[in-house]
Enzyme design. Structure first.
Site, PDB file in Angstrom:
ATOM      1  N   ASP A 202      50.726  79.532  23.617  1.00  0.00           N
ATOM      2  CA  ASP A 202      50.093  78.093  24.405  1.00  0.00           C
ATOM      3  C   ASP A 202      49.311  77.528  23.223  1.00  0.00           C
ATOM      4  O   ASP A 202      48.396  76.794  23.718  1.00  0.00           O
ATOM      5  CB  ASP A 202      49.136  78.886  25.618  1.00  0.00           C
ATOM      6  CG  ASP A 202      49.014  77.647  26.432  1.00  0.00           C
ATOM      7  OD1 ASP A 202      49.568  76.650  26.518  1.00  0.00           O
ATOM      8  OD2 ASP A 202      47.948  77.742  27.311  1.00  0.00           O
ATOM      9  N   ASP A 219      41.886  80.980  22.364  1.00  0.00           N
ATOM     10  CA  ASP A 219      42.535  81.601  23.387  1.00  0.00           C
ATOM     11  C   ASP A 219      43.889  82.017  23.399  1.00  0.00           C
ATOM     12  O   ASP A 219      45.012  81.446  23.459  1.00  0.00           O
ATOM     13  CB  ASP A 219      42.545  80.247  24.211  1.00  0.00           C
ATOM     14  CG  ASP A 219      42.904  80.849  25.998  1.00  0.00           C
ATOM     15  OD1 ASP A 219      42.794  81.836  26.035  1.00  0.00           O
ATOM     16  OD2 ASP A 219      43.061  79.804  26.704  1.00  0.00           O
TER      17      ASP A 219
END
Length: 328
Positions: A202, A219
């Site tokens: 992502d 993340d």
């Protein structure tokens, strides 16, 4: 009768008690950070800098899948690649408290990268090349793969079952989505021997923090097996010519550390199409979480779905065009 979402039990007292269960003393300061999939907080710590606590969404990942992501982050950190890896307490990076699973991370500041700066793009490319060099060394065993089944066909089934999709628009959306998926399936079938590696998964600008010393990546929650180009295409924006120029800069840095299979450029638009479907399905799947109707009030409006139909039609056209070109 409505049922409370599991996150309803995640009170400030529970959050602070969970952190203190690891032997830390909180100073009472707690700041909710921008996150929807998980719940993430900055926690003030006595006699130390603040930490970031991530409370994982119940029933999304297994413990083994979370720990596999943590292990990948540790590998990257050991290779001196700037990722924000979870902290270990008594050798464990994943903790449990009152039915929740959580991890603590060091707080790392920064700003969004200037993606119109060629030097920034090359710098990001170099670090992505290093990430992929580590990511290709072994495969995930329990984390999933980003493919047309999970992000496409399963996503479409979730969308078509969604009460927020107006019934009179469902046939139009289904028809164009199936056209999209035919092209996506064909694109992957044409490249049966491409490499799959542990990816960030992502890698958009919001998951890259820029400091005077360069970028660091945050993340890894969506990390999964994917083609290398999955971590490159979300850094591109603008018209076709602009994206080609940006891609050339990213790859100039990337290939300082890792080889890139230029056939993967054919997958940029298929991967973009899968992301569009997956995002709609994600909103539908999370609609029982009170944070989602509050943050995405337009989801379910006729205008929203008309725009998605138009986007998918545009993706059909984009996938019929030659792939984005960057000089090897």
């Amino acid at each position: 009768m409505s049922t409370l979402h599991p996150y309803a039990a995640l009170t400030p007292d529970l959050i602070l008690d969970a952190v203190e269960s690891l032997g830390l003393r909180c100073d009472g300061h707690l700041l909710a950070l921008n996150s929807y999939e998980n719940r993430v907080y900055q926690i003030g710590i006595d006699d130390g800098p603040p930490l970031v606590a991530k409370f994982y969404r119940p029933q999304r990942w297994s413990d083994a899948q979370i720990l596999e992501e943590h292990d990948f982050a540790a590998e990257l950190a050991a290779a001196e690649i700037p990722v924000v890896a979870p902290l270990a307490f008594d050798g464990n990076t994943l903790a449990h408290w009152q039915g929740f699973r959580f991890a603590l991370f060091p707080r790392r500041g920064g700003r969004a990268p200037e993606l119109d700066d060629p030097q920034v793009l090359q710098w990001l490319g170099r670090f992505l090349g290093r990430i992929h060099l580590v990511g290709a060394a072994q495969r995930y065993r329990v984390r999933p793969t980003l493919d047309s089944n999970s992000f496409g066909h399963q996503a479409l089934a979730q969308i078509l079952a969604c009460p927020q999709l107006p019934a009179h628009l469902a046939p139009r959306l289904e028809a164009v989505a199936r056209e999209v998926l035919q092209r996506v399936d064909a694109a992957f079938a044409a490249l049966p021997d491409i490499g799959w590696l542990r990816s960030h998964g992502d890698c958009h600008a919001g998951n890259v923090m820029w400091t005077p010393d360069g970028p660091h990546f945050v993340d890894l929650d969506d990390s999964r097996m994917a083609p290398a180009v999955q971590d490159l295409w979300m850094l591109l924006s603008g018209d076709r010519q602009q994206q080609a120029g940006q891609l050339a800069e990213v790859l100039a840095g990337y290939e300082d550390f890792a080889e890139f299979d230029y056939r993967e450029l054919r997958l940029i638009e298929p991967l973009r199409s899968l992301r569009l479907l997956h995002y709609c399905a994600w909103l539908a799947a999370r609609w029982d979480d009170p944070a989602f109707p509050a943050a995405f009030p337009w989801f379910g409006s006729e205008q929203y779905w008309l725009e998605r139909i138009a986007e998918l039609q545009a993706q059909c056209a984009a996938m019929d065009e030659p792939p984005l070109f960057a000089m090897p």
